[in-house]
Scaffold this active site. Structure first.
Site, short mmCIF file in Angstrom:
data_model
loop_
_atom_site.label_atom_id
_atom_site.label_comp_id
_atom_site.label_asym_id
_atom_site.label_seq_id
_atom_site.Cartn_x
_atom_site.Cartn_y
_atom_site.Cartn_z
N HIS A 1 0.67 -1.26 -0.08
CA HIS A 1 0.16 -0.03 0.02
C HIS A 1 0.90 1.38 -0.06
O HIS A 1 0.38 2.51 -0.16
CB HIS A 1 -0.90 0.22 1.03
CG HIS A 1 -1.94 -1.10 1.16
ND1 HIS A 1 -2.86 -1.28 0.09
CD2 HIS A 1 -2.24 -1.95 2.12
CE1 HIS A 1 -3.71 -2.17 0.46
NE2 HIS A 1 -3.28 -2.94 1.72
N ASP B 1 -2.33 -10.89 -2.13
CA ASP B 1 -2.88 -10.22 -1.01
C ASP B 1 -4.42 -9.79 -1.17
O ASP B 1 -4.92 -9.52 -2.13
CB ASP B 1 -2.19 -9.04 -0.55
CG ASP B 1 -2.68 -8.38 0.70
OD1 ASP B 1 -1.70 -8.73 1.74
OD2 ASP B 1 -3.78 -7.77 0.61
N HIS C 1 -6.04 -7.29 -0.52
CA HIS C 1 -6.24 -6.14 -0.97
C HIS C 1 -5.48 -5.67 -2.08
O HIS C 1 -4.46 -6.12 -2.41
CB HIS C 1 -5.83 -5.07 0.50
CG HIS C 1 -6.48 -5.38 1.57
ND1 HIS C 1 -5.96 -6.38 2.78
CD2 HIS C 1 -7.64 -5.09 2.36
CE1 HIS C 1 -6.65 -6.45 3.54
NE2 HIS C 1 -7.77 -5.85 3.36
N ASP D 1 -4.21 -12.93 3.37
CA ASP D 1 -5.45 -12.50 4.00
C ASP D 1 -6.68 -12.79 3.42
O ASP D 1 -7.83 -12.23 3.84
CB ASP D 1 -5.16 -10.89 4.42
CG ASP D 1 -4.48 -10.24 3.48
OD1 ASP D 1 -4.53 -10.69 2.51
OD2 ASP D 1 -4.60 -8.89 3.81
N TYR E 1 -3.80 -11.99 8.77
CA TYR E 1 -3.96 -11.42 10.07
C TYR E 1 -4.64 -12.40 11.08
O TYR E 1 -4.84 -12.18 12.02
CB TYR E 1 -4.66 -10.15 10.03
CG TYR E 1 -4.08 -9.01 9.06
CD1 TYR E 1 -2.89 -8.34 9.48
CD2 TYR E 1 -4.48 -8.79 7.76
CE1 TYR E 1 -2.31 -7.69 8.78
CE2 TYR E 1 -3.77 -8.20 6.86
CZ TYR E 1 -2.79 -7.52 7.32
OH TYR E 1 -2.14 -6.71 6.53
C1 SP5 Z 1 -0.92 -5.26 3.74
C2 SP5 Z 1 -2.41 -5.23 4.16
O1 SP5 Z 1 -3.10 -6.25 3.99
N1 SP5 Z 1 -3.13 -3.95 4.42
C3 SP5 Z 1 -4.39 -4.06 4.69
C4 SP5 Z 1 -4.84 -3.03 5.45
C5 SP5 Z 1 -6.39 -2.82 5.45
N2 SP5 Z 1 -6.78 -2.17 6.47
C6 SP5 Z 1 -8.00 -1.79 6.45
C7 SP5 Z 1 -8.61 -1.59 7.77
C8 SP5 Z 1 -9.95 -1.27 7.96
C9 SP5 Z 1 -10.47 -0.92 9.26
N3 SP5 Z 1 -10.37 -2.20 9.94
C10 SP5 Z 1 -11.27 -2.18 11.11
C11 SP5 Z 1 -10.40 -1.74 12.40
C12 SP5 Z 1 -9.78 -2.86 12.98
N4 SP5 Z 1 -8.72 -2.32 13.75
ZN ZN Z 2 -4.02 -7.35 2.52
#
Ligand code: SP5
Ligand code: ZN
Length: 492
Positions: free
Chosen positions: A306, A342, A344, A432, A471
């Site tokens: 990202h 990934d 995302h 993920d 995660y």
């Molecule tokens: C590298 C990678 O997989 N990055 C992913 C980042 C996506 N994060 C999005 C978070 C959106 C809010 N998540 C809910 C709160 C949890 N602490």
């Molecule tokens: Zn990701």
């Protein structure tokens, strides 16, 4: 001060100057993925050793004899030709652990950069495999740095609330231990100079990340408001400035928003050393492949895909996979395919290579238009620009997509590689997409990841796998190993 010094506004700089300054050997040796790992003293001795032709026939210009990991040497004594500037953070001293030493089979395979830290192999798993007489696919070499553990974001600010973070140090130890249990050899990361990093990132982003945690601590935000992590509150967006040149901010809490694009990606004291060492991990894996290893796995954390040229976000600070791709190009590879599995969309990697014909960016991911990070990019109609038109391919997937749809999308991406004809592969290896992952609604199984690994390995390309997301701590190790096992010697 003009907008040109303000990273969040104005047109993005391209990497054409860096690209032009790269020297590429004119003779590229064709590489077949048939040899065993070039890592010295691989524990797995099943196959006859016939060294694969190295991708790199000479050290890249300007890098001297950096990082040569001699394929035939019994010890690894990497050379750091260009010391990193003071304050660069990452130590070259590594502690590489073997969780279950096995009496009678304990052997030090190689030594690390400091001459006494061993590279060790997960022998307990190897022994178990021998005992059970099962065929075990060995993993590619796993590049590791203890420094990746030092980044502790302590949470994410999401919709204005500090929530528990999911990008935790334990992710790296889970991955390391799973790889060791599967019989992998750990290779300590070798410190690299900033040349490849500068090919990807604006120097302003790098100096910001290197200095902002200390500046924040000096600003006493912890005493004043109870915040010990760097958290942005204002961003100089195009809409704020509307063409008016921005001043350089003086307040530390304003600087905090200058080089990032979200509130989730916090900076603490260990962030820079960890992110910088993750780049070393990725570059060391690229070196192994350039020197003849069929594949290498960079166990990187924090993740990177990202992070754009001049902004961090999405739990990513430095784009490890993009640096690995640049390292392969600098090492003599003409065209690299970067396949991002990934869950995302890797908006940072896409942006870095948006106008570039020498890196194909191909990603499958949960559809950002369905409400998922990174929200603003990642649609199928994004195909690159200028000389890079056609060298970006996105496959957005509906939430809930499982193995069948995910693998069909991967096959679609890999079809583009057939046309593109890359000489090497970088895999942005996030897991993920696993069902139950707290950050994604995809529903891929461990068998799905194994099938993806088989498809990627079957390309027969020299491959650097760079870790990204994942995660669910109970799935992270097993799913990653499922992919890596497809890259064992003899696979593909
Ligand atoms: C590298 C990678 O997989 N990055 C992913 C980042 C996506 N994060 C999005 C978070 C959106 C809010 N998540 C809910 C709160 C949890 N602490
Ligand atoms: Zn990701």
């Amino acid at each position: 001060m003009t907008t040109s010094s303000t990273p969040m506004v104005g047109s993005s700089s391209t990497s054409s100057s860096q690209a032009a300054s790269r020297t590429r050997p004119t003779c590229i040796v064709e590489v077949r993925k048939t040899g065993v790992s070039a890592v010295p003293h691989s524990r797995i001795d099943r196959n006859p050793v016939h060294s694969p032709a190295p991708l790199r026939t000479a050290p890249p210009a300007g890098t001297g004899e950096r990082n040569m990991l001699p394929p035939t040497s019994s010890t690894v004594t990497p050379v750091r030709a260009t010391p990193r500037p003071a304050g660069g953070g990452s130590s070259s001293r590594q502690t590489v652990v073997c969780p279950t030493p096995t009496p009678g089979t304990s052997t030090t395979d190689a030594v690390g950069p400091d001459g006494n830290s061993p590279i060790l192999t997960g022998r307990s798993a190897a022994r178990g495999t021998r005992d059970s007489m099962h065929h075990m696919a060995p993993l590619p070499p796993v590049v590791w740095s203890d420094d990746v553990l030092g980044h502790e974001p302590n949470g994410e600010v999401w919709v204005g609330v500090m929530t528990p973070g999911t990008e935790v140090p334990e992710r790296a130890t889970v991955l390391r231990d799973a790889c060791l249990a599967a019989g992998a050899t750990l290779v300590p990361a070798v410190p690299h100079d900033d040349s490849m990093l500068h090919a990807v990132h604006d120097p302003g982003l790098l100096s910001h990340l290197e200095t902002i945690a200390d500046e924040w601590a000096r600003g006493e935000y912890e005493r004043l408001v109870g915040q010990d992590r760097v958290v942005p509150y204002v961003f100089p967006t195009e809409g704020m400035l509307d063409g008016v040149p921005a001043m350089a901010p003086t307040a530390t809490h304003a600087k905090a928003g200058l080089w990032c694009y979200d509130t989730m990606t916090l900076v603490g004291p260990g962030t820079w050393p960890a992110a910088r060492s993750a780049v070393d991990v990725a570059e060391t894996a690229a070196d192994l492949v350039l020197d003849g290893a069929p594949a290498a796995y960079a166990l990187t954390r924090p993740p990177g895909h990202h992070a754009t040229r001049r902004a961090f976000g999405g739990s990513c600070y430095l784009n490890n996979a993009a640096v690995a791709a640049e390292a392969l190009l600098a090492g003599g590879v003409a065209k690299v395919a970067l396949v991002d599995v990934d869950a995302h969309h890797g908006n940072g990697t896409q942006a870095v290579f948006w106008e570039r014909p020498d890196v194909l960016y191909a990603s499958l991911h949960v559809d950002p238009a369905a409400g998922w990070f990174p929200h603003f990019v990642g649609s199928a109609d994004e195909r690159g620009a200028a000389a890079g038109v056609g060298a970006t391919v996105n496959a957005p997937l509906a939430p809930g997509t499982g193995d069948t749809g995910w693998l069909a999308a991967l096959d679609g991406l890999l079809g583009h590689l057939t046309t593109y004809r890359p000489e090497a592969l970088v895999v942005s290896l996030g897991v993920d997409a696993a069902g139950g992952d707290p950050e994604s609604p995809l529903d891929v199984t461990t068998d799905g990841f194994a099938a993806a690994g088989a498809r990627l390995a079957a390309l027969g390309l020299p491959t650097v796998l760079v870790h990204e997301g994942g995660y669910a701590l109970d799935r992270l190790g097993v799913d990653t190993v499922a992919v890596l096992q497809a890259f064992g010697p003899g696979a593909g």
